[in-house]
Enzyme design. Structure first.
Site, short mmCIF file in Angstrom:
data_model
loop_
_atom_site.label_atom_id
_atom_site.label_comp_id
_atom_site.label_asym_id
_atom_site.label_seq_id
_atom_site.Cartn_x
_atom_site.Cartn_y
_atom_site.Cartn_z
N LYS A 165 -10.39 -18.25 -12.71
CA LYS A 165 -11.29 -18.05 -14.34
C LYS A 165 -11.83 -19.11 -14.78
O LYS A 165 -13.50 -19.42 -14.74
CB LYS A 165 -10.73 -17.79 -15.00
CG LYS A 165 -11.72 -16.97 -16.18
CD LYS A 165 -10.99 -16.44 -17.46
CE LYS A 165 -10.41 -15.14 -17.26
NZ LYS A 165 -10.08 -14.58 -18.27
N ARG A 176 -7.78 -18.03 -22.82
CA ARG A 176 -7.79 -17.34 -21.71
C ARG A 176 -6.98 -17.86 -20.90
O ARG A 176 -6.75 -18.53 -20.67
CB ARG A 176 -8.98 -16.62 -21.16
CG ARG A 176 -10.29 -16.06 -22.09
CD ARG A 176 -11.45 -16.14 -22.02
NE ARG A 176 -12.04 -14.96 -22.59
CZ ARG A 176 -12.46 -13.18 -22.63
NH1 ARG A 176 -12.02 -12.90 -22.47
NH2 ARG A 176 -13.09 -13.25 -23.84
N GLY A 190 -5.48 -8.05 -16.72
CA GLY A 190 -4.45 -7.46 -17.93
C GLY A 190 -3.31 -7.42 -18.35
O GLY A 190 -2.87 -7.13 -18.66
N MET A 197 -1.55 -10.83 -18.10
CA MET A 197 -1.47 -12.24 -19.50
C MET A 197 -2.40 -11.81 -20.39
O MET A 197 -3.23 -11.12 -20.91
CB MET A 197 -1.31 -13.39 -18.40
CG MET A 197 -0.76 -13.32 -17.20
SD MET A 197 -0.82 -14.89 -16.35
CE MET A 197 -2.65 -14.43 -15.66
N ARG A 224 -16.59 -13.25 -10.56
CA ARG A 224 -15.47 -14.05 -8.97
C ARG A 224 -15.57 -12.50 -8.17
O ARG A 224 -16.79 -12.37 -8.83
CB ARG A 224 -14.60 -13.08 -10.35
CG ARG A 224 -13.64 -11.53 -10.15
CD ARG A 224 -12.80 -11.45 -11.33
NE ARG A 224 -12.90 -10.18 -12.12
CZ ARG A 224 -12.05 -9.95 -13.07
NH1 ARG A 224 -11.33 -10.57 -13.88
NH2 ARG A 224 -12.51 -8.80 -13.27
N HIS A 266 13.86 8.92 8.41
CA HIS A 266 13.15 9.39 9.32
C HIS A 266 11.97 10.10 9.34
O HIS A 266 10.43 10.21 9.73
CB HIS A 266 14.54 10.58 10.11
CG HIS A 266 13.61 10.92 10.97
ND1 HIS A 266 13.23 13.12 10.87
CD2 HIS A 266 14.20 10.88 12.45
CE1 HIS A 266 12.89 12.47 12.34
NE2 HIS A 266 13.21 12.21 12.90
N SER A 295 10.47 -6.33 25.15
CA SER A 295 9.99 -5.59 23.58
C SER A 295 10.73 -5.95 22.59
O SER A 295 11.74 -5.67 22.99
CB SER A 295 9.46 -4.43 23.62
OG SER A 295 9.09 -3.98 23.33
N CYS A 334 7.51 -3.36 20.02
CA CYS A 334 7.22 -1.43 19.91
C CYS A 334 8.01 -1.05 18.10
O CYS A 334 7.86 -0.04 18.42
CB CYS A 334 8.01 -1.52 21.06
SG CYS A 334 8.94 -1.28 21.45
N TYR A 384 1.36 -8.77 22.93
CA TYR A 384 1.03 -7.70 22.80
C TYR A 384 1.74 -6.93 21.44
O TYR A 384 3.25 -7.30 21.33
CB TYR A 384 0.43 -5.97 23.87
CG TYR A 384 2.00 -5.73 24.20
CD1 TYR A 384 2.98 -4.54 23.43
CD2 TYR A 384 2.62 -6.40 25.47
CE1 TYR A 384 3.94 -4.21 23.98
CE2 TYR A 384 3.82 -5.51 26.25
CZ TYR A 384 4.86 -4.92 25.42
OH TYR A 384 5.64 -4.33 25.36
#
Length: 906
Positions: free
Chosen positions: A30, A99, A108, A110, A343, A459, A790, A858, A878
């Site tokens: 701000k 502020r 909202g 603080m 902002r 799972h 991997s 993976c 990858y």
């Protein structure tokens, strides 16, 4: 209190004329933006900002920096000179707002206090200067109310109750109908509340008001709601907040005054136009609180054309300057427009993609910047179907939003029924207390999965995300009775099997009945079923297409898929997969093939074992032929059997009951008895750390060689059919190079036999998963026998932390997240300091031994946006993830590449 150690900084207070938008770390968002607008010559009320450094000193020591008071006094003097009046001056008071303003927007969370400087004396002066007694007393009651709640800790409901009584006495329903005399009485009532609840009078000294408000804003950084918000948004806890002291301007001075919010583009769609709200004769808090109905911003042109035209010019200036959608707060005081804040505005996922490409077309940003304006989380939101927001719904429960999407179907309570009904054309939701590998067929058949237990990495959640299935887990208020095939929801209503329910994997909500679903055009685009055109959906698809094309051009990381069958492989390929990074062969042994695995486990002789393996071999080969055909010309990494064998056998309790009943009835139960003996023999206290992975291949003769033979024969068949199979054989759970060497020697022998028998030259690379700490620490040795690594980050996370993923979420993860021990679950985003350091070290050591070592990942982290950036940084080749997460990984890989380019340039 700790010792007051102040940082070596030039100063703790900056005038709005001294800062700029690049000083967010010091001035907060701000303050930095107020300074930027001031420098642009826009009408910003004068003021100054107390830095985040001052806040950090205060929070660390419990005391303000010694230099702060003098600096505030000097800037206040300058502000008073500029405004021609003093703070709280009785005949003509200067009023200020205090502020908060952190680096990252925390709306909202603080504290703010308006109208500081008003007192019993100055309220009369304000009334005289404004020519409006009602306005002055309304401003005073607002100050006491906000100050009492924010600074003195008085219960805000007490003020609201007094306000309601005042309206009742006047027989009115809105605040604006209270007259000056009513508000004057309300001020007296408010001061009595402060005296009683805070044990002190409301301060009449304006400087004391300001100093106490500044401290209150500092303290609000560590308020419960602020800490919770930071945990949810992953905002660091050590940033502190700046404090902005700004001269007050008033929108509640009559019909020629007002307050509003404006957006330079529609934050919902990204379209250009006039978007926002305006409220005459009001202060900003009235708009936020919804006390009165606002009018569309476009109506300001009729109400006050001069201010409207000026606002439109300022909005264009700000958007061109910030080169982005701007969110603006403004006040009009008797025809004078004032800018209170700007902002970069929050936006929906669809708007983010549209705006990024629009700004490229306008020449405001380039494609590299456009790629940074969107992210994988937004893309994921666009890919999942959603329920129609306008539909009437009956919510009956809520769990954990485990896998996004919207799913509708008939409730079924076991996997068999799910498959059966699905094959008959029914849409079903599989409802379980929790799922296990036996439920896989039902999960595949179902539209979505609902469990009363488990978390985001249970799972059900992991498998659902992998398949792109909607999933809600851990809906504890739902009582699932699988035996009676029913679910009881709060209030006692019973959902019987066959009743229709709807689940929202984006919110975790569960509904009775069918809620209409809106499909995702973005998924239709990735599936090749939708193209750019003229309507909103097509515009979104075009924006996504352009961003994805640029990400693909920029990224270094390749993206593969975790896929176990040809159908998933083809879908993954449509989504842009460049191969398969993980084919889990255990998923090929479920369903009708379980009996064959049981024969292998129960085999007492070599002949019985070979017969069981011979029965499985052609089925495995067929699977691999289909997979190689689907991914022709792309690498396919096949993991040999990994899970403990007991997972392929019936549940020990169920089996024991069957045997006991058979014995009591004197019925034949020889096979069940053998199964029970095998279950007892294979039972382990912690099977995930027991006989699994490479250990199975070494202990069960012929198991791995059967799989290698099936892979080699399938590759030879495809090659002879003019295909281009590129198989990679992956050995799981290796902890020492000796294990890999033994399995590799056996595999090389089998491959040579297949080459000789088929007359085909095969180039099958052999590598391993790095999923144990010891494997990571001895990666240099293991690389001598491995052509690729991997990283199995799911198991690596479990073994590094000592967590059982299936157990810990329900037991203590929530507490760890609430206490800030975790910012996010280490199963969702890779733990860079622990697990990540092992990945980096293993990658480095492996390549020192074998410079051409191929490196990938993976685990679930392969599709997590933040984790993808880490894998780019440590040099992996990858990532591999579920088919539906491939576009997300592609996008984030491109973003990671452009971010690292920017770092190199800096």
């Amino acid at each position: 209190m700790s010792e007051n150690k102040e940082p070596h900084v030039a100063k703790f207070v900056y005038d709005f004329t001294e800062g700029n938008k690049d000083l967010k770390d010091l001035l907060g968002g701000k303050g930095a933006n107020l300074a930027e607008m001031t420098n642009l010559g826009l009408p910003v009320p004068p003021g100054f900002t107390i830095t985040t450094e001052a806040c950090k000193v205060y929070l660390d020591s419990g005391e303000e920096p010694t230099a702060l008071r003098d600096e505030v006094s000097a800037h206040l003097d300058a502000l008073e000179t500029k405004m021609g009046k003093k703070l709280g001056q009785p005949d003509n008071p200067l009023l200020v707002s205090v502020r908060s303003g952190a680096k990252f927007s925390m709306p909202g969370m603080m504290d703010t206090v308006l109208n500081i400087g008003l007192s019993d004396k100055s309220v009369k002066g304000l009334a005289d200067q404004a020519g409006d007694e009602r306005f002055a007393w309304d401003s005073y009651r607002r100050l006491i109310q906000m100050f009492g709640k924010t600074v003195l800790g008085v219960d805000g409901d007490l003020f609201e109750e007094a306000l309601d009584k005042a309206k009742e006495a006047k027989k009115v329903t809105v605040d604006t109908d209270l007259e000056a005399a009513d508000l004057k009485k309300l001020v007296t009532a408010f001061k009595k509340i402060v005296k009683k609840e805070a044990g002190r009078d409301f301060p009449q000294d304006p400087r004391e008001q300001m100093d106490l408000a500044i401290k209150a804003v500092f303290d609000s950084w560590n308020g419960d709601r602020a800490k919770l918000y930071r945990r949810q948004e992953r905002i660091p806890h050590d940033l502190g907040t700046a404090v902005n002291v700004c001269s007050m301007v008033f929108g509640n001075l009559g019909p020629d005054s007002g307050t509003g919010v404006a957006f330079t583009r529609d934050p919902a769609s990204g379209h250009q136009g006039v978007y926002g709200d305006y409220l005459q004769n009001a202060q900003g808090e009235d708009v936020v609180a919804g006390i009165r109905n606002t009018v569309p911003l476009a109506e300001l042109e009729t109400i006050d054309k001069k201010s409207y035209d000026q606002l439109m010019q300022i909005m264009e200036t700000l958007e061109n300057h910030y080169k982005d959608l701007c969110d603006i707060e403004f006040t009009i005081e008797r025809g004078q427009l004032w800018m209170l804040q700007t902002r970069v505005g929050k936006r929906t996922a669809g708007a983010a993609f549209r705006i990024a490409t629009q700004l490229v077309d306008q020449g405001l940003i380039d494609e590299t910047e456009a790629l940074q304006r969107v992210n994988g989380a937004q893309l994921a939101q666009l890919m999942f179907p959603k329920f129609d927001e306008n539909a009437k719904v009956e919510q009956v429960g809520r769990g954990i939003a485990a896998s996004p999407g919207a799913a509708v179907g008939k409730a079924v309570f076991d996997s068999y029924t799910a498959v059966k009904w699905s094959r008959s054309g029914e849409k079903v939701i599989l409802v379980r207390r929790e799922t296990n590998p036996d439920d896989l067929d039902g999960m595949i058949a179902a539209e979505g999965i609902l469990t009363s237990r488990g978390g985001k990495t249970s799972h059900a959640a992991v498998v659902a995300r992998g398949m792109g299935k909607t999933c809600v887990c851990g809906a504890e208020e739902l009582e699932v009775d699988t035996k009676r095939r029913r679910m009881t929801v709060p209030g006692g209503h019973v959902v019987e099997e066959g009743d229709v329910i709807s689940i929202d994997g984006s919110s975790g909500k569960v509904y009775l009945g069918e809620v209409p679903v809106v499909p995702s055009p973005v998924v239709e685009y990735f599936e090749g079923r939708m193209h750019a055109g003229a309507n909103d959906a097509d515009e979104l698809v075009e924006a996504v297409h352009r961003i994805m094309a640029f990400a693909d051009r920029k990224r270094r990381l390749r993206v593969r898929a975790n896929a176990d069958n040809a159908e998933d492989a083809l879908r993954a390929r449509r989504f842009g997969a460049q191969g398969i990074g993980l084919c889990r062969t255990e998923h090929m042994f479920l369903g009708e093939r379980r009996e064959m695995v049981e024969k292998l486990i129960l085999a007492d002789t070599q002949d019985e074992r070979e017969a069981a393996l011979s029965e499985l071999l052609p089925l495995q080969k067929k699977d691999f032929v289909e997979l190689f055909s689907a991914m022709d010309g792309l690498p396919v990494t096949i993991r040999l059997l990994d899970p403990p064998l007991h997972e392929f056998l019936p549940d020990i309790t169920e089996l024991s009951v069957r045997v006991a009943l058979a014995e009591s009835r004197q019925e034949s139960h020889e096979n069940d008895l053998r199964l029970l003996q095998a279950v007892h023999r294979l039972h382990e206290q912690n099977p995930m750390l027991g006989l699994r992975g490479v250990r199975l291949g070494l202990v069960i003769p012929g198991l791995f060689t059967m799989q290698v033979r099936a892979i080699a024969e399938a590759a030879a068949e495809r090659k002879n059919a003019k295909g281009d199979p590129r198989a990679e054989i992956m050995i799981p759970l290796v902890g020492t190079v000796q294990e890999l060497e033994i399995v590799r020697e056996e595999a090389d022998t089998v491959i040579a036999e297949v080459e000789a028998a088929t007359g085909t030259s095969l180039k099958l690379s052999i590598g391993t998963m790095i999923e144990l700490p010891r494997a990571a620490l001895t990666a240099g040795q293991i690389a001598e026998a491995a052509e690729f690594f991997s990283f199995g980050t799911n198991d690596l996370t479990q073994t590094v932390w000592g967590f059982s993923r299936d157990d810990v979420e329900a037991s203590f993860f929530t507490a760890y997240l609430e206490k800030g021990i975790f910012g996010v679950s280490p199963f969702e985003t890779i733990d860079k300091d622990g697990v990540g350091s092992l990945v980096a070290a293993a990658a480095k050591a492996g390549r020192e031994t074998r410079p051409d070592l191929k490196l990938g990942v993976c685990g679930e982290h392969g599709g997590d946006p933040e984790s993808v950036h880490f894998f780019h940084e440590v040099g992996l080749d990858y990532v591999s993830c579920s088919p539906f997460r491939i576009p997300v990984a592609r996008l984030e890989a491109g973003r990671a590449a452009t971010q690292s380019e920017g770092s190199d340039h800096r």
